[in-house]
Design a protein around this motif. Structure first.
Motif, PDB file in Angstrom:
ATOM      1  N   LEU A   1       0.831  -1.204   0.000  1.00 26.59           N
ATOM      2  CA  LEU A   1       0.000   0.000   0.000  1.00 26.59           C
ATOM      3  C   LEU A   1       0.866   1.255   0.000  1.00 26.59           C
ATOM      4  O   LEU A   1       0.592   2.210  -0.745  1.00 26.59           O
ATOM      5  N   LEU A   2       1.916   1.254   0.817  1.00 28.96           N
ATOM      6  CA  LEU A   2       2.844   2.383   0.827  1.00 28.96           C
ATOM      7  C   LEU A   2       3.530   2.561  -0.527  1.00 28.96           C
ATOM      8  O   LEU A   2       3.668   3.682  -1.027  1.00 28.96           O
TER       9      LEU A   2
ATOM     10  N   LEU B   1       2.304   6.300  -7.255  1.00 30.83           N
ATOM     11  CA  LEU B   1       1.328   7.179  -7.898  1.00 30.83           C
ATOM     12  C   LEU B   1       1.663   8.646  -7.658  1.00 30.83           C
ATOM     13  O   LEU B   1       1.574   9.483  -8.576  1.00 30.83           O
ATOM     14  N   GLY B   2       2.039   8.987  -6.436  1.00 35.90           N
ATOM     15  CA  GLY B   2       2.383  10.374  -6.125  1.00 35.90           C
ATOM     16  C   GLY B   2       3.623  10.845  -6.852  1.00 35.90           C
ATOM     17  O   GLY B   2       3.670  11.962  -7.369  1.00 35.90           O
ATOM     18  N   ILE B   3       4.648   9.990  -6.902  1.00 36.64           N
ATOM     19  CA  ILE B   3       5.889  10.366  -7.582  1.00 36.64           C
ATOM     20  C   ILE B   3       5.662  10.544  -9.077  1.00 36.64           C
ATOM     21  O   ILE B   3       6.098  11.537  -9.679  1.00 36.64           O
TER      22      ILE B   3
ATOM     23  N   MET C   1       5.112  14.190 -13.673  1.00 33.37           N
ATOM     24  CA  MET C   1       4.403  14.573 -14.884  1.00 33.37           C
ATOM     25  C   MET C   1       4.031  16.051 -14.877  1.00 33.37           C
ATOM     26  O   MET C   1       4.145  16.746 -15.897  1.00 33.37           O
ATOM     27  N   VAL C   2       3.597  16.562 -13.719  1.00 35.32           N
ATOM     28  CA  VAL C   2       3.280  17.988 -13.612  1.00 35.32           C
ATOM     29  C   VAL C   2       4.509  18.843 -13.903  1.00 35.32           C
ATOM     30  O   VAL C   2       4.450  19.822 -14.655  1.00 35.32           O
TER      31      VAL C   2
ATOM     32  N   MET D   1       9.374  15.577  -2.712  1.00 35.73           N
ATOM     33  CA  MET D   1      10.386  15.432  -1.670  1.00 35.73           C
ATOM     34  C   MET D   1       9.827  14.708  -0.454  1.00 35.73           C
ATOM     35  O   MET D   1      10.496  13.844   0.141  1.00 35.73           O
ATOM     36  N   VAL D   2       8.595  15.024  -0.082  1.00 30.88           N
ATOM     37  CA  VAL D   2       7.972  14.360   1.063  1.00 30.88           C
ATOM     38  C   VAL D   2       7.739  12.880   0.768  1.00 30.88           C
ATOM     39  O   VAL D   2       7.970  12.013   1.616  1.00 30.88           O
ATOM     40  N   LEU D   3       7.291  12.572  -0.446  1.00 30.70           N
ATOM     41  CA  LEU D   3       7.033  11.178  -0.810  1.00 30.70           C
ATOM     42  C   LEU D   3       8.309  10.341  -0.777  1.00 30.70           C
ATOM     43  O   LEU D   3       8.311   9.209  -0.282  1.00 30.70           O
ATOM     44  N   THR D   4       9.403  10.898  -1.300  1.00 30.92           N
ATOM     45  CA  THR D   4      10.654  10.145  -1.355  1.00 30.92           C
ATOM     46  C   THR D   4      11.367  10.090  -0.007  1.00 30.92           C
ATOM     47  O   THR D   4      12.068   9.117   0.287  1.00 30.92           O
TER      48      THR D   4
END
Length: 268
Positions: free
Chosen positions: A31-32, A38-40, A45-46, A73-76
């Motif tokens: 799940l993580l 998906l977030g990265i 893409m943005v 940065m938060v996701l990674t």
């Protein structure tokens, strides 16, 4: 000030540590991984779309790119390290990894909050003061504001290199290493309170006020409707009345058209 990891007895719990089940580890790790992937991908893409497409390089999109970089940065720094931490139940990146990852986590969170605040102010000026926005909300000014935001948050978060460290939690059957605090937790209360006030409470209150003003402006001064509809509705009015108010209507029409055009340009 001594490192708490040099005194294992201080972290002695005198309890037996029980590991989580394999099913829980697999499910939570997947799940993580899915959320981070998906977030990265979405944030990359943005960033790529705005950088590659020239007509997308607007002040609004500059703030969105800054926000995407902060979220990335938060996701990674927070999401991905949580996966091996969940699997091995112990910190595997060492002391240097603890310092760097903690710094990047707080940097991403604070930069994200500041980017949203700057974006909100830019939207307020664009909608409520469309004429001034043509001179204030420019691409070069947006880049300077974003540069200032990242410089300020980068310097501010340096303190976490001195406030975080690895800790040893000693159980009866195992010793677990975690990325935690260097000094007693009670001394962190003023820091957390200051962070909460400056990067969360103040931006929230400011956003509430500015979006309230934006809603008020849009409610009291809506954008003009289609000129064709105005022409149809105007056909039932008195011709003498049209002649008397011709000059005033032309002036108001030009002013409304200019304001509406400015708002549309700043909104899109």
């Amino acid at each position: 000030m001594e490192n708490s990891s040099s005194h294992p007895d201080l972290n002695q719990t005198h309890e037996t540590w029980t590991d989580k089940s394999i099913q829980y580890k697999v499910l939570s790790s997947l799940l993580l991984l899915l959320i981070c992937a998906l977030g990265i991908v979405g944030n990359i893409m943005v960033i790529l779309v705005v950088l590659i497409t020239k007509h997308m390089r607007t002040p609004t999109n500059c703030y969105l790119v800054s926000l995407a970089v902060a979220d990335l940065m938060v996701l990674t720094a927070a999401g991905l390290p949580a996966i091996p931490d969940n699997i091995f139940a112990s910190w595997v990146f060492g002391r240097s990894g603890c310092l760097v990852i903690t710094y990047l986590q707080y940097l991403g969170i604070n930069a994200s909050s500041c980017s949203i605040t700057a974006f909100t102010i830019e939207r307020y000026i664009a909608i409520c003061h469309p004429i001034k926005a043509q001179f204030l909300c420019t691409l070069s000014r947006a880049k300077k504001i974003i540069l200032f935001v990242w410089a300020f948050t980068s310097i501010y978060c340096v303190m976490w290199f001195y406030l975080s460290d690895i800790e040893e939690q000693v159980f009866d059957n195992i010793t677990i290493i975690t990325c935690g605090y260097r000094i007693p937790r009670k001394f962190y209360l003023p820091i957390y309170f200051f962070d909460f006030s400056v990067f969360f409470v103040v931006p929230l209150l400011l956003s509430a006020v500015l979006y309230g003003l934006i809603a008020r402006i849009l409610f009291l001064n809506p954008l003009p409707s289609d000129p064709k509809d105005k022409k149809k509705n105007g056909g039932t009015t008195n011709n003498n009345h049209q002649v008397v108010n011709k000059s005033t209507s032309c002036k108001n029409s030009r002013h409304s058209s200019s304001t509406a055009t400015s708002r549309r340009q700043m909104l899109f």
